[in-house]
Design an enzyme around this catalytic site. Sequence first.
Site, mmCIF file in Angstrom:
data_model
loop_
_atom_site.group_PDB
_atom_site.id
_atom_site.type_symbol
_atom_site.label_atom_id
_atom_site.label_comp_id
_atom_site.label_asym_id
_atom_site.label_seq_id
_atom_site.Cartn_x
_atom_site.Cartn_y
_atom_site.Cartn_z
ATOM 1 N N SER A 123 0.896 -0.728 0.034
ATOM 2 C CA SER A 123 -0.030 0.218 -0.533
ATOM 3 C C SER A 123 1.177 1.086 -0.062
ATOM 4 O O SER A 123 1.546 1.470 0.897
ATOM 5 C CB SER A 123 -1.182 -0.337 1.183
ATOM 6 O OG SER A 123 -1.618 0.868 1.182
ATOM 7 N N GLY A 124 0.921 2.213 -0.374
ATOM 8 C CA GLY A 124 1.071 3.376 -0.781
ATOM 9 C C GLY A 124 2.909 3.627 -2.479
ATOM 10 O O GLY A 124 3.700 4.423 -2.257
ATOM 11 N N GLU A 167 1.254 -7.774 2.697
ATOM 12 C CA GLU A 167 1.209 -6.541 4.072
ATOM 13 C C GLU A 167 1.611 -7.330 5.507
ATOM 14 O O GLU A 167 1.162 -8.683 5.082
ATOM 15 C CB GLU A 167 -0.293 -6.202 4.290
ATOM 16 C CG GLU A 167 -0.724 -5.639 3.111
ATOM 17 C CD GLU A 167 -2.508 -5.186 3.410
ATOM 18 O OE1 GLU A 167 -3.076 -5.709 4.922
ATOM 19 O OE2 GLU A 167 -3.029 -3.663 3.116
ATOM 20 N N THR A 213 -2.288 2.143 -7.751
ATOM 21 C CA THR A 213 -3.272 2.892 -8.435
ATOM 22 C C THR A 213 -3.222 3.500 -9.662
ATOM 23 O O THR A 213 -3.442 3.583 -11.067
ATOM 24 C CB THR A 213 -3.704 3.155 -7.354
ATOM 25 O OG1 THR A 213 -4.639 2.520 -6.428
ATOM 26 C CG2 THR A 213 -5.185 3.993 -8.159
ATOM 27 N N ASN A 217 -0.533 5.751 2.919
ATOM 28 C CA ASN A 217 -1.122 5.822 1.596
ATOM 29 C C ASN A 217 -2.405 7.103 1.658
ATOM 30 O O ASN A 217 -3.284 5.992 2.401
ATOM 31 C CB ASN A 217 -1.262 4.722 0.446
ATOM 32 C CG ASN A 217 -1.990 5.124 -1.106
ATOM 33 O OD1 ASN A 217 -2.135 6.305 -1.255
ATOM 34 N ND2 ASN A 217 -1.724 4.805 -1.551
ATOM 35 N N GLY A 228 -0.706 -5.411 -1.712
ATOM 36 C CA GLY A 228 0.500 -5.775 -1.886
ATOM 37 C C GLY A 228 0.688 -7.112 -0.673
ATOM 38 O O GLY A 228 -0.536 -7.012 0.003
ATOM 39 N N SER A 260 -5.417 4.886 -0.815
ATOM 40 C CA SER A 260 -4.945 3.409 -1.417
ATOM 41 C C SER A 260 -6.507 2.347 -1.272
ATOM 42 O O SER A 260 -7.513 2.948 -0.544
ATOM 43 C CB SER A 260 -5.394 2.822 0.418
ATOM 44 O OG SER A 260 -4.818 1.858 0.858
ATOM 45 N N SER A 261 -6.270 1.807 -2.501
ATOM 46 C CA SER A 261 -7.630 0.742 -2.876
ATOM 47 C C SER A 261 -7.287 0.014 -1.768
ATOM 48 O O SER A 261 -6.387 -1.012 -1.412
ATOM 49 C CB SER A 261 -6.314 0.360 -4.295
ATOM 50 O OG SER A 261 -6.297 1.280 -5.077
#
Length: 1137
Positions: A107-108, A389, A112, A157, A387, A160-161
């Site tokens: 994330s980050g 985590e 995206t 992020n 991704g 973040s998605s």
Amino acid sequence: MEGKASLLDNMIGVGDMVLLEPLSEDSFLENLKKRFDHNEIYTYIGSVVISVNPYRSLPIYTPEKVEEYRNRNFYELSPHIYALADEAYRSLRDQDKDQCILITGESGAGKTEASKLVMSYVAAVCGKGQEVNKVKEQLLQSNPVLEAFGNAKTVRNDNSSRFGKYMDIEFDFKGDPLGGVISNYLLEKSRVVKQPRGERNFHVFYQLLSGASDETLKKLKLDRDVSKYNYLCLDSASVSGVDDAANFRTVRNAMQIVGFMEDEVQSVLQLVAAVLKLGNIEFKPESRSNGLDESRVKDKNDLKEMCELLGIEQSVLERAFSYRTVEAKSEKVSTTLNVAQAYYARDALAKNLYSRLFSWMVTRINGSIKAQAKTRHKVMGVLDIYGFEIFEDNSFEQFIINYCNEKLQQIFIELTLREEQEEYIREGIEWTNIEYFNNAVICDLMENNQNGILAMLDEECLRPGTVTDETFLDKLNTICAEHQHFESRLSKNSKFLTDHSLPHNCFRIQHYAGKVLYRVEGFVDKNNDLLYRDLSQAMYKANHNLIKQLFPEGSPAKINLKRPPTAGFQFKASVGTLMRNLQTKNPNYIRCIKPNDKKASHIFTESLVCHQVRYLGLMENVRVRRAGYAFRQAYEACLERYKMLCKKTWPHWKGPARQGVEVLMADLKVPPEEYSYGRSKIFIRNPRTLFFLEERRRQCLQDLAALIQKIYRGWKCRRQFLLMKKSQVVVAAWYRRYAQEKKYKKIKHATTVMQSYARGWQARKLLRQLKHQKRCEEAATTIAAYWHGTQARMELRRLKEEVRNKHAVTVIWAYWQGTKARTELRQLKEEARNKHAVSVIWAGWQGTKVRREYRKFFRANAGRKIYNFTVQRIIQKYFLNLRKNLPSMSPIDKSWPTRPYSFLDGVHTELRRIFHLWRCKKYRSQFTEEKKAVYEEKLEASELFKDKKALYPSSVSQSFKGDYLEINKNPKYQKLHSAVDEKVLLADTISKINRANGKGTPRIFLLTKKSVVLADQKTGQVKASVPLLDLASVSVSKQSDGFFALKLKEGSASAVKGDFLLSSERLIEIITKLYRLSAANAERVPLSVDISDEFLVQFKNDKVCVKFIQGSPRNGNSASCKRKNNRLLEVSVPSTP
């Protein structure tokens, strides 16, 4: 030479990690850092792109960059995400290979944004056209909608998605996009009811409260204050640099472009508002008589507003929060819910409501962007998924996310090796098996249908009896204790009994990216994802179409006692489908890396990047690529790049490219074990060999540059010399020409002067001769003229003398005749005077004699009587004479005998008036009733239009016939005559003026005692019928045109379509009859007739000015109407002579 810098030219660091020498983790990180510090955020590992998030905007995504990478070889330019996108798109378009782009990272890391860049590049390079542009716009605008509902701010992020997204973009045979299909995976719905500290809920909640209008918020029963909603975290309600209000407008616009209808948008916003209201519902305990605790809603205002938004009966939903019904076959058991269970039910409803809404929106977007053609499509898939985590507190969500990444890593290694092997076989190179870590054992640990963690979790959730997270952990400790990648302190494996870094309520899995500690708390509940059936049924009863679609299991007709599938089972099935889909496509990889945790630019944290490099398996990927041959290149490109290193191949090689490369490598004495020849490429084993070639090329380029400079300078000097020599020759030629021209002009001038003097002398000599000859001729002529003049004058004198003699005789004769005539005239006059004198004397004598005779008979007043007698006699004579000379009986005859005496002036005038009245009476007595009505109409027309309208004088001589169409007799109008019940007073053909263009349409005009009827000239169909009571006034101009406007009363039934603008040659007769009919009706005021060259006409909702001007009409001598603008019609009337 190459026009653009390639992968090997002027590169900062190494553009392709496969060529990194020496290869180690430290050199790998150092190369990434060096490129990151110089704003080179992209690096290759063969065909894999590494993207480092710069956390700022870079000028490398311009339209010029798009054109630079368009249709270029992958290694031809410096590393860029556009190169991978272009390679994938060209393979799909030209080679008919379905593609997929796998974007991974934590994330980050910029996943995206990377997916957006890929889609924007493909949209920029594919075809153009209205339909294609619409499809591209819909595909691109689906991103803001999904980001608003599926993205949130996290500590790592700001955007973040919180869901996985896979989009299949479908193309036709030309490479133009036809549509797409989006698949979503595991929305993090627990974020709806609870967010970690420093994070936010999904963007749409904050965008709605910030960007919606006050009217919209009022309809949704919301307040703009974020602090009033329990589901929204207050400490991070606003994000620096993010404008939620502007983003809300962007989302609304994107939803409209994608294809959402306005009612669908309102339904979505109502559900979002309902989720916020749902979070504000709180419960309180209430004891029952049986000693059990029951929950009750504290404040029912939020519950009431939520029910009003969704159209649910408040009592139904309130009961669903307090009771739970359990069905088993034919039995139903209803139990009360305590406060904790009520809160669980509320949060479960909120999570299900939002997640189902999100899934419905994805389905709705797919319905809009899906390709309509049924032919086979080429497909490019773009995978943007969470991704790997590793948090301090990892739960069920991290477990299934990491499971998905394990599967992606497995397919990545398999596809990479397969791609390497296929290329080696295709090129005829011997394939050597490569040793690598196969994470299939970890995937088996997690997904095995019998002993896998997910299977045991499902089995524990379905097991009857008391099921807790601890029983699940005990089961794992029993079955997975001996697995080499599973660690638990309570397992049978004694080596973890004293591991204090492993808590008792946790287990640890050694993933390919490292060890992850999972806290078992919440695994069972999150896997169950249970929503009470009472709540589903309550939602289905809502008077809201979208709610019914989201909760189909609540339908009484679809009661299913079977337990719904668990979250883990659903996600495992989705991942399996995804993997099968990816294996059918050619993969392209983008590995995203986050450089720091501060979301700041220019900061590169080596420890953080090293951790990501490890769990992304980038080093292993490099080793796989370098296990055989580190570099490969097509023969043509290799020869073009290195041909200057060998005299035999420089500057042009005329044979096949492979032979040229063989000659080149032999001349450079490269060891044969360092390279191998394929069918179309040369394979170089060691990067040192490539760097050796590059170094030699660099030195050779310097020598070539010096040679080129030398040749260029020599060429430039020779060119300068030749130019100067040519210039000198030209200057000398021009000078010689100038000198000769000057000498020639001087000689020519001297010659001209001499010639002029000689010619002047000759001319003067000739002139003297001519003058002498002329003088001689003139002298002779003068003498002859004088002689002839003398002769002529002598003859003239003789003739004049003869004329004078003749004139004298005539004058003397005239004088004698005149004297004779005057003498005779005097004699005649004297005789006449004498005769007159005799007559006068005789008359006087006779009068005297008569007076003497009758004097004795006259009295004193005889003079008065004589006077009266004389007057009577004169009057008698006047009347007798008047009777003989009376004028005709026509009323328009203005002649009258003259008066004989002035004292009869008054009598003469009065008699003339009396005679005219008597004559008119006699004339009127001859009229029939019809003729009398016609003359009355003529009189009415005179009062209305005389001296007011220029058309009136021409109408005086025309009789008012009325029915010009003979509608009663003509069989053509039988249908129209039957449609009109009353007697037709006037029937004629007129023109109805069209407001749009000023042109006239033929219509039949009928006038009855009660209404005006307009009918079609051809069919006789009635187009309009207007009662006379609805007429307000009639407007005409002062000119000689036939235009008139029938103005209707406002509010009347006939005024719906507006006033009528008509044109007729019999305007005077039509308006006169309308006026007489209105005047004869005692119930209304007589019709107003307005005569003006400018008046207003009401057409539906607009008022249009009709203006009359004198000019030259287009139709010759008739008036013509022309539309000037939306508010003006101009009528051109011929000028009157």
